[in-house]
Design a protein around this motif. Structure first.
Motif, short mmCIF file in Angstrom:
data_model
loop_
_atom_site.label_atom_id
_atom_site.label_comp_id
_atom_site.label_asym_id
_atom_site.label_seq_id
_atom_site.Cartn_x
_atom_site.Cartn_y
_atom_site.Cartn_z
N LEU A 15 -11.50 28.32 -27.25
CA LEU A 15 -11.36 27.32 -28.30
C LEU A 15 -11.98 27.83 -29.60
CD1 LEU A 15 -12.14 24.06 -26.26
CD2 LEU A 15 -9.91 24.93 -26.96
N ALA A 16 -13.12 28.51 -29.48
CA ALA A 16 -13.77 29.06 -30.69
C ALA A 16 -12.85 30.07 -31.37
CB ALA A 16 -15.11 29.71 -30.31
N GLN B 279 -13.47 19.78 -35.34
CA GLN B 279 -13.51 18.32 -35.21
C GLN B 279 -12.33 17.80 -34.39
OE1 GLN B 279 -13.81 19.95 -38.11
NE2 GLN B 279 -16.02 19.63 -38.43
N ALA B 280 -11.27 18.55 -34.35
CA ALA B 280 -10.06 18.05 -33.66
C ALA B 280 -10.03 18.42 -32.18
CB ALA B 280 -8.82 18.61 -34.36
N ILE B 281 -11.03 19.19 -31.73
CA ILE B 281 -10.98 19.61 -30.31
C ILE B 281 -11.06 18.38 -29.41
CG2 ILE B 281 -12.16 20.91 -28.48
CD1 ILE B 281 -13.15 22.85 -30.65
N SER B 282 -10.09 18.25 -28.52
CA SER B 282 -10.01 17.07 -27.66
C SER B 282 -10.31 17.46 -26.20
CB SER B 282 -8.60 16.48 -27.73
OG SER B 282 -7.69 17.43 -27.22
N GLU B 283 -10.46 16.43 -25.36
CA GLU B 283 -10.65 16.70 -23.93
C GLU B 283 -9.47 17.50 -23.39
OE1 GLU B 283 -11.68 13.49 -21.34
OE2 GLU B 283 -13.38 12.88 -22.57
#
Ligand code: IPE
Ligand code: IPE
Ligand code: MG
Length: 262
Positions: A163-164, A175-179
């Motif tokens: 993700l990084a 900020q938009a990273i979701s489950e």
């Protein structure tokens, strides 16, 4: 579906049980092989051999009753700490078992999936695994996931790195990273979370297994050692699961009014 087996009579199930009462995803920590062997005056590795038979039985049971996802913890990242001879034996046993079982698994519509990092077991086993995964990739009866050189903390760490990297590449904003983004970066992407976890062998711990995915899983611990796993224990665990009320944070009355309770 597996063929050539006597039909199973689920003694602990009520006649009117609907398929929704069965877990859709069963995960198992197959523990107690070494102690089983020791109790019979045998070398630990004999317990692992018998453990393969128990794993076959668990797979057959899931296929027969219609549980579409089964995940088996076969080797943890921490298991490298064991004596070299035991690790070597387990590596050989994995390769042999996979080669021996592949035809039957494929015939029965089992799709093989691996989580963890099997490449550390050497090129030969990695190749056997790749061709087994490939051969069974279009099967739909049962998804059998085997956790090999798997550790949940490492899985989460790898997901965080992925993700990084997406953030650095401007494909994602922090900020938009979701489950679901995180789930998509885990080894288990595409699998539903386990509904029921069985751990044999008497220990009451998770040993770094599926830490994210087990958040709302029903847990069933038994003293039975893995080589002794059988149909009766399978149904004990299913019956225990069926007696639970899964609330996911709500209160009991809300669940009862929605589903008539269970
Ligand atoms: C589980 O049985 C199999 C693996 C972890 C590979 P163990 O080998 O842990 O058996 P015990 O817990 O020592 O009896
Ligand atoms: C957990 O069993 C791992 C597997 C079943 C593959 P262990 O025997 O390694 O667990 P601990 O060390 O007792 O926690
Ligand atoms: Mg153990």
């Amino acid at each position: 579906m597996p063929s050539g087996l006597a039909p199973i009579i689920p003694v602990t199930l009520k006649k009117d049980d609907s398929p929704e009462d069965l877990p859709q995803h069963l995960a198992i920590i197959m523990d107690g092989n070494g102690r089983w062997a020791k109790a019979g005056g045998q070398a630990r590795v004999q317990g692992h051999r018998r453990g393969v038979d128990a794993a076959r039985q668990a797979t057959t049971l899931c296929g027969e009753v219609g549980i579409p996802y089964l995940t088996l913890f076969a080797f943890s990242r921490e298991n490298w700490r064991r004596p070299d001879e035991e690790v070597h034996f387990l590596t050989q046993l994995l390769a042999l078992s996979l080669e021996k079982e592949l035809g039957r698994l494929h015939e029965n519509g089992v799709k093989l999936n691996i989580i963890g990092d099997p490449s550390s077991f050497g090129r030969k086993l990695a190749k056997t695994i790749d061709s087994a995964v490939d051969k069974t990739s279009n099967n739909t009866n049962l998804t059998l996931t085997i956790a090999l050189n798997y550790g949940a903390r490492q899985e989460l760490l790898t997901a965080a790195r992925r993700l990084a990297e997406s953030c650095v590449a401007n494909e994602l904003s922090p900020q938009a990273i979701s489950e679901s983004d995180l789930e998509g970066a885990l080894d288990t992407h595409g699998l539903p979370d386990p509904d029921l976890l069985i751990r044999t062998g008497g220990e009451v711990r998770l040993s770094n297994f599926l830490l994210w995915q087990l958040a709302y899983t029903e847990l069933f611990f038994t003293d039975v050692l893995w080589p002794d796993f059988n149909e009766a224990i399978f149904w004990d665990a299913i019956a225990a699961y069926q007696r639970r009320q899964r609330r996911f944070g709500r209160i009991g009355e809300q669940i009862e009014s929605q589903s008539g309770g269970r």
